[in-house]
Design a protein around this motif. Structure first.
Motif, mmCIF file in Angstrom:
data_model
loop_
_atom_site.group_PDB
_atom_site.id
_atom_site.type_symbol
_atom_site.label_atom_id
_atom_site.label_comp_id
_atom_site.label_asym_id
_atom_site.label_seq_id
_atom_site.Cartn_x
_atom_site.Cartn_y
_atom_site.Cartn_z
ATOM 1 N N ASN A 285 0.826 -1.205 0.000
ATOM 2 C CA ASN A 285 0.000 0.000 0.000
ATOM 3 C C ASN A 285 0.862 1.258 0.000
ATOM 4 N N GLU A 286 1.999 1.229 0.710
ATOM 5 C CA GLU A 286 2.842 2.428 0.794
ATOM 6 C C GLU A 286 4.161 2.287 0.053
ATOM 7 N N ILE A 287 4.770 1.120 0.077
ATOM 8 C CA ILE A 287 6.073 0.952 -0.551
ATOM 9 C C ILE A 287 5.896 0.879 -2.065
ATOM 10 N N ILE A 288 6.485 1.831 -2.758
ATOM 11 C CA ILE A 288 6.317 1.967 -4.203
ATOM 12 C C ILE A 288 7.321 1.105 -4.956
ATOM 13 N N PHE A 289 8.554 1.069 -4.473
ATOM 14 C CA PHE A 289 9.586 0.252 -5.116
ATOM 15 C C PHE A 289 10.518 -0.312 -4.058
ATOM 16 N N PRO A 290 10.435 -1.620 -3.809
ATOM 17 C CA PRO A 290 11.306 -2.248 -2.819
ATOM 18 C C PRO A 290 12.493 -2.944 -3.473
ATOM 19 N N LEU A 291 13.519 -3.161 -2.682
ATOM 20 C CA LEU A 291 14.609 -4.055 -3.058
ATOM 21 C C LEU A 291 14.525 -5.256 -2.131
ATOM 22 N N PRO A 292 13.946 -6.361 -2.589
ATOM 23 C CA PRO A 292 13.753 -7.517 -1.707
ATOM 24 C C PRO A 292 15.071 -8.156 -1.271
ATOM 25 N N VAL A 293 15.093 -8.527 -0.004
ATOM 26 C CA VAL A 293 16.206 -9.264 0.589
ATOM 27 C C VAL A 293 15.606 -10.510 1.232
ATOM 28 N N ASP A 294 16.237 -11.644 1.008
ATOM 29 C CA ASP A 294 15.669 -12.895 1.473
ATOM 30 C C ASP A 294 16.792 -13.791 1.975
ATOM 31 N N ALA A 295 16.599 -14.400 3.145
ATOM 32 C CA ALA A 295 17.645 -15.200 3.774
ATOM 33 C C ALA A 295 17.888 -16.522 3.067
ATOM 34 N N ILE A 296 17.088 -16.836 2.062
ATOM 35 C CA ILE A 296 17.300 -18.053 1.282
ATOM 36 C C ILE A 296 17.724 -17.715 -0.141
ATOM 37 N N HIS A 297 16.979 -16.826 -0.787
ATOM 38 C CA HIS A 297 17.176 -16.607 -2.220
ATOM 39 C C HIS A 297 18.100 -15.439 -2.549
ATOM 40 N N THR A 298 18.112 -14.392 -1.740
ATOM 41 C CA THR A 298 18.981 -13.245 -2.006
ATOM 42 C C THR A 298 19.702 -12.862 -0.724
ATOM 43 N N VAL A 299 20.567 -13.738 -0.251
ATOM 44 C CA VAL A 299 21.317 -13.502 0.971
ATOM 45 C C VAL A 299 22.278 -12.331 0.754
ATOM 46 N N SER A 300 22.227 -11.379 1.645
ATOM 47 C CA SER A 300 23.069 -10.194 1.518
ATOM 48 C C SER A 300 23.641 -9.827 2.875
ATOM 49 N N TRP A 301 24.946 -9.537 2.892
ATOM 50 C CA TRP A 301 25.567 -9.026 4.112
ATOM 51 C C TRP A 301 25.603 -7.496 4.076
ATOM 52 N N GLY A 302 25.082 -6.918 3.016
ATOM 53 C CA GLY A 302 24.932 -5.474 2.928
ATOM 54 C C GLY A 302 23.470 -5.127 3.060
ATOM 55 N N SER A 303 23.035 -4.134 2.309
ATOM 56 C CA SER A 303 21.626 -3.717 2.281
ATOM 57 C C SER A 303 21.053 -3.671 3.697
ATOM 58 N N THR A 304 19.897 -4.289 3.920
ATOM 59 C CA THR A 304 19.251 -4.196 5.229
ATOM 60 C C THR A 304 19.925 -5.041 6.300
ATOM 61 N N THR A 305 20.673 -6.077 5.923
ATOM 62 C CA THR A 305 21.442 -6.825 6.927
ATOM 63 C C THR A 305 22.454 -5.894 7.583
ATOM 64 N N TYR A 306 23.108 -5.105 6.769
ATOM 65 C CA TYR A 306 24.084 -4.131 7.268
ATOM 66 C C TYR A 306 23.420 -3.124 8.203
ATOM 67 N N ILE A 307 22.261 -2.631 7.812
ATOM 68 C CA ILE A 307 21.586 -1.615 8.618
ATOM 69 C C ILE A 307 21.110 -2.196 9.949
ATOM 70 N N ILE A 308 20.489 -3.374 9.912
ATOM 71 C CA ILE A 308 19.877 -3.925 11.123
ATOM 72 C C ILE A 308 20.931 -4.488 12.073
ATOM 73 N N CYS A 309 21.812 -5.352 11.585
ATOM 74 C CA CYS A 309 22.866 -5.889 12.454
ATOM 75 C C CYS A 309 23.815 -4.782 12.894
ATOM 76 N N GLY A 310 24.049 -3.824 11.991
ATOM 77 C CA GLY A 310 24.975 -2.748 12.304
ATOM 78 C C GLY A 310 24.491 -1.807 13.379
ATOM 79 N N ALA A 311 23.175 -1.770 13.601
ATOM 80 C CA ALA A 311 22.595 -0.822 14.556
ATOM 81 C C ALA A 311 22.391 -1.430 15.934
ATOM 82 N N VAL A 312 22.956 -2.608 16.183
ATOM 83 C CA VAL A 312 22.842 -3.246 17.496
ATOM 84 C C VAL A 312 24.227 -3.325 18.117
ATOM 85 N N SER A 313 24.347 -2.846 19.340
ATOM 86 C CA SER A 313 25.632 -2.801 20.014
ATOM 87 C C SER A 313 26.173 -4.203 20.281
#
Length: 523
Positions: A285-313
């Motif tokens: 409804n709100e997201i117009i263009f996403p970049l999907p990240v998936d722990a099986i099909h598009t495993v990424s250590w950047g993108s949102t993995t970087y943001i989420i893991c990186g923001a935890v002490s």
């Protein structure tokens, strides 16, 4: 499981033309174009490779069998996040030396900076993928397929042109005067010309309006693919920043394309936090263009993995990784004190972890200085961990474009004198965002409060850590100047103005050496 074309049963790295003469940056060759494009079904899989070039770095899980040899080996979006956020008030990096982000943080980079170089080559790798796809997707090349297959490929072709335009937009925003290459140029020994910012701007206008008829409307577009709304939003961004790029005010055009995007039928997601969790693929409804990240099909250590893991002490006695659906905390970055100061009481977008943390950043690489950001998580709507982040990264998609940004672009363009909408409409859109943030109308503003400065602050409140801050500050002439200082701007604790050349990143030295048409004006 996400309904997405990213489940690639056939992903190939194509034989591509390089935009440079630096052989270390050439894509690895594994499959020829002739074999890839012999079957109509392969076009969708190859389109998938184009989309995933934003969030992955290679052919195998976690970036194995890498696409490029590069300084840091990181994906497009990790580079993008660093270049848009590191030098602003929205980020305080921890590993300045280890992650090589000290110069980005202090606005002191040069043409040899590894992150600047990697961003440049990632952009042109994506452009090269698009060009190769388009060379093989012309009407003549697809004439032997069925009518339905040809119709599908025409849609794919428009999407490849959109992705190329998005990459060129990022190149324009970061580097301004850049090499230009399309599918019409020869493969192999070719030295691209240097296009000015005005030429790139004109190309983007023509390209994005030219694909409108072949892009699918929002209602018919598969999740993860670019719809008409994505192209309209990118055009709005181009016009909003036209004064910076080509010294022209195009606010009326920005309003026009914001309205076109809105008219595609998007609506605000009632729960702000759900836009950034592991089930955010449901927020169409709100997201117009996403970049999907998936722990099986598009495993990424950047993108949102970087943001989420990186923001935890990884040193705090208070913050716990599993609170965010994270199995490993990286402790990469926090937010500088000026951003939390923008939020009023009861603003639900103020998602900061404060226990044991100081708001001010006296020592920029001290994890106890600056709040951690809790905006992004790897949790489902039910509060469950979505994936093992040690093994597969996160499951949270990156919302590249969303409706809230469109509302704010329209409002800013109205306030700056654009026509085609009204202050009442703009005010209504801003108050919709604030009603979501506050849960009621207590945060609503009046017309007199809707100023350019207010909108800049509101963009920070709504869009922090979404890769817009550098561009916004430059548009307001506050990124390098002394008109707005934040802690550690320019490498000084209390902040200092820097040379205006840092409004633009330099083309890497490696490409200057390879292409005699290129040069940096101020580096």
């Amino acid at each position: 499981m996400k309904k997405i074309l990213y489940t690639l049963l056939f992903a190939s790295t194509l034989t591509l033309s390089s935009c440079t003469g630096d052989l270390d940056q050439m894509p690895h060759k594994e499959t020829t174009s002739a074999s890839v494009y012999a079957e109509a079904a392969n076009y969708k899989s190859t389109l998938g490779k184009i989309y995933t070039s934003f969030v992955t770095t290679g052919q195998e899980k976690g970036g194995g069998n890498s696409d490029l040899s590069s300084n840091n080996g990181q994906d497009y979006m990790r580079c993008y996040f660093n270049l848009q956020e590191c030098g602003t008030d929205e980020l305080a990096s921890t590993w300045l030396e280890g992650d090589k982000v000290g110069d980005l943080t202090y606005l002191s980079w040069d043409a040899n900076d590894p992150w600047v170089s990697d961003m440049y080559y990632r952009i042109y790798y994506t452009i090269s993928l698009c060009n190769e796809f388009l060379r093989n997707a012309g009407d003549e090349q697809i004439s032997g397929f069925s009518e339905q297959e040809q119709s599908d490929i025409r849609h794919y072709r428009a999407e490849a042109r959109f992705v190329r335009a998005l990459a060129y937009y990022h190149a324009l925003d970061f580097f301004r005067n850049i090499p230009f290459v399309t599918e019409a140029d020869p493969v192999g020994a070719f030295t691209p010309p240097r296009y000015t910012a005005a030429q790139i701007f004109q190309f983007l206008e023509t390209e994005l309006t030219g694909i409108d008829a072949d892009l699918l409307p929002r209602a018919d577009c598969e999740y993860g693919r670019a719809s008409k709304g994505a192209a309209y939003t990118l055009l709005a961004k181009l016009y909003l920043n036209a004064k910076v790029y080509v010294n022209e005010e195009r606010y009326t055009d920005c309003i026009t394309y914001c309205q076109k995007a809105i008219n595609e039928g998007y609506s605000l997601e009632p729960d702000y936090k759900k836009l950034f969790n592991a089930d955010n693929d449901k927020r169409t409804n709100e997201i117009i263009f996403p970049l999907p990240v998936d722990a099986i099909h598009t495993v990424s250590w950047g993108s949102t993995t970087y943001i989420i893991c990186g923001a935890v002490s990884n040193t705090s006695d208070y913050q716990k990784a599993d609170t965010y659906g994270v199995k490993s905390a990286w402790g990469m970055f926090r937010v500088r004190g000026e951003i939390p100061a923008l939020f009023g009481d009861n603003d639900g977008r103020a998602l900061f972890f404060t226990e044991g943390q100081t708001q001010t950043v006296d020592v920029i690489d001290n994890q106890a200085n600056g709040y951690f950001v809790e905006k992004w998580t790897n949790l489902t709507d039910n509060g469950e961990t979505a994936s093992n982040t040690v093994d597969g990264g996160v499951n949270t998609d990156y919302p590249m474009f969303r409706l809230a940004d469109v509302y704010l672009m329209l409002a800013e363009s109205v306030v700056r004198g654009g026509s085609g909408s009204s202050r009442a409409t703009a005010l209504g859109y801003i108050n919709e965002l604030r009603q979501r943030a506050f849960g009621n109308d207590s945060g609503n503003i009046q017309d007199g409060e809707m100023t350019p400065d207010f909108i800049l602050d509101e963009r920070a409140r709504e869009l922090y850590w979404e890769g817009t801050r550098r561009t916004d500050l430059i548009r307001y002439d506050r990124f390098t100047t002394g008109s707005y200082l934040w802690q550690w701007k320019g490498g000084v604790k209390d902040g200092a103005a820097v040379d205006s050349k840092y409004n633009i990143y330099p083309i890497p030295t490696t490409d200057l050496t390879a292409n005699p048409n290129l040069y940096n004006e101020n580096y």
